[in-house]
Design an enzyme around this catalytic site. Structure first.
Site, PDB file in Angstrom:
ATOM      1  N   GLY A   1      40.373  51.110  29.556  1.00  8.15           N
ATOM      2  CA  GLY A   1      39.169  51.445  31.146  1.00  8.15           C
ATOM      3  C   GLY A   1      39.708  51.741  32.425  1.00  8.15           C
TER       4      GLY A   1
ATOM      5  CB  SER B   1      38.948  55.117  36.249  1.00 11.31           C
ATOM      6  OG  SER B   1      39.735  56.468  35.328  1.00 11.31           O
TER       7      SER B   1
ATOM      8  CG  ASP C   1      33.770  52.103  31.105  1.00 11.78           C
ATOM      9  OD1 ASP C   1      32.457  51.841  32.046  1.00 11.78           O
ATOM     10  OD2 ASP C   1      33.979  53.343  31.247  1.00 11.78           O
TER      11      ASP C   1
HETATM   12  O1  PMV Z   1      36.687  55.882  25.623  1.00  8.73           O
HETATM   13  P1  PMV Z   1      35.839  55.101  26.518  1.00  8.73           P
HETATM   14  O2  PMV Z   1      36.861  54.511  25.667  1.00  8.73           O
HETATM   15  O3  PMV Z   1      36.353  54.516  27.842  1.00  8.73           O
HETATM   16  O4  PMV Z   1      34.420  54.769  26.162  1.00  8.73           O
HETATM   17  C1  PMV Z   1      33.382  56.038  25.901  1.00  8.73           C
HETATM   18  C2  PMV Z   1      31.842  55.298  25.226  1.00  8.73           C
HETATM   19  C3  PMV Z   1      31.005  56.114  25.696  1.00  8.73           C
HETATM   20  O5  PMV Z   1      30.052  55.408  24.872  1.00  8.73           O
HETATM   21  C4  PMV Z   1      31.052  57.236  24.988  1.00  8.73           C
HETATM   22  C5  PMV Z   1      30.785  56.632  26.844  1.00  8.73           C
HETATM   23  C6  PMV Z   1      30.190  55.232  27.676  1.00  8.73           C
HETATM   24  O6  PMV Z   1      30.065  55.742  28.901  1.00  8.73           O
HETATM   25  O7  PMV Z   1      29.464  54.175  26.849  1.00  8.73           O
END
Ligand code: PMV
Length: 327
Positions: free
Chosen positions: A111, A113, A156
């Site tokens: 995360g 970004s 995130d």
């Molecule tokens: O790709 P990552 O670790 O940022 O996780 C994404 C998680 C999702 O549920 C697929 C997307 C989100 O924003 O919740």
């Protein structure tokens, strides 16, 4: 007025509930010890300068009135749009220099970004003495992420702002910090970079074809998140691991698992982990496992044997923090 600030925010790992959390269901996320550190300096010039070596941005400069306009390199987008949103909201237009430094690779899916977006907004709010609560910072950072990628739950961003381990519902409808100890989490990186938006779109396609199956899966994942939360609070890690395994089954239904992650997950389980699953969007990035202390090394070895990379993490880390402020 202060002229220079350094802010840090933690990275994150999704524990349970990915994908379903994009569609109004809850998830569990923990903030990790590896941090993003952002320095912001107010300049007399009329330029916006960005140095973000971890995402290959160096010597990036544009006039401040062009911030947010034209072609923006991928690595500059989050910091630049965060500045644009903060300046527009507060009717400010000063020269700035921003430098970002990450304690973790942007490849891991921790995360970076979101953490840098949060740091930029918090840093600017401190420099310009704009009173913003954590929720205000969350909201503006979430808007920034949606402006850029159009999709995402904001989990995130919440981890970067609040830290700890959170029970989170889409868009920050609920952000509850759980009062728990650090988790004995083992993290394995697949070596493959996943693109979150591509995977969200893949699940959306599946949902068009099998709407009932996917909706039901989201509802089951929601149930698993609620059950897992109680196990976490009770420190029943064995049961928590069992629920992780069940969640992994639904991620298979959603179609986001891949061979490499599966090998790592089964290697962890075979070596005695209570549970193991992918973490985040799937398609690459990381898997996580929970194991009793006496099985930890065997689980790590198992992950490495099938070609995974062990990443040491502290969980439940502190949220957003002002590191230093200079006049
Ligand atoms: O790709 P990552 O670790 O940022 O996780 C994404 C998680 C999702 O549920 C697929 C997307 C989100 O924003 O919740």
């Amino acid at each position: 007025m202060s002229k220079k600030i350094r802010i840090s925010a933690p990275g994150k790992l999704m524990l349970l509930g990915e994908h379903a959390v994009v569609y109004n269901r809850p998830c569990l996320v923990t903030a990790v010890g590896q941090r993003m550190v952002v320095a912001i300096e107010i300049k007399d010039s009329h330029t916006f300068e960005l140095e973000a070596p971890d995402v290959k941005v160096s010597g990036y400069t544009k006039v401040i009135s062009d911030v947010g306009k034209g072609e923006i390199p991928k690595g500059a987008k989050f910091a630049e749009i965060a500045v644009k949103n903060f300046f527009e909201k507060n009717k400010i237009r000063d020269g700035l220099k921003i430098t970002t430094r990450s304690e973790f690779s942007s490849q891991f899916g921790f995360g970076s970004s979101s953490a840098s977006t949060v740091c930029v907004i918090k840093g600017l709010s401190e420099l310009y003495k704009v009173n913003m609560s954590n929720k205000d910072i969350f909201d503006l950072a979430y808007k920034t992420v949606l402006d850029i990628q159009g999709k995402g739950s904001g989990f995130d961003i919440a981890a970067a702002v609040y830290g700890g381990t959170l029970h989170f519902v889409t868009g920050g409808k609920k952000i509850e910090k759980l009062s728990i100890n650090k988790l004995p989490l083992i993290v394995g990186y697949s070596g493959l970079k996943a693109d979150t938006v591509t995977l969200i779109n893949k699940v959306a396609e599946k949902s068009k074809k099998y709407p009932e199956v996917i909706e039901n899966s989201y509802n089951q994942i929601k149930k698993l998140v609620e059950i897992a939360k109680t196990y976490l609070i009770k420190e029943d890690l064995q049961s928590f691991g069992e629920v992780m395994n069940m969640n992994q089954g639904f991620l298979e239904v959603l179609g986001v698992n891949i061979n490499k992650l599966s090998s790592m997950i089964y290697a962890a389980r075979d070596a005695g982990a209570y549970g193991a699953k992918l973490s985040g969007a799937g398609g690459g990035d990381c898997m996580i496992a929970i194991a009793p202390e006496d099985k930890k090394q065997a689980v790590i070895d198992g992950i490495i044997q099938v070609g995974g990379q062990y990443v040491q993490v502290e969980t439940n880390a502190e949220g957003l923090k002002v590191e230093s402020l200079k006049k």
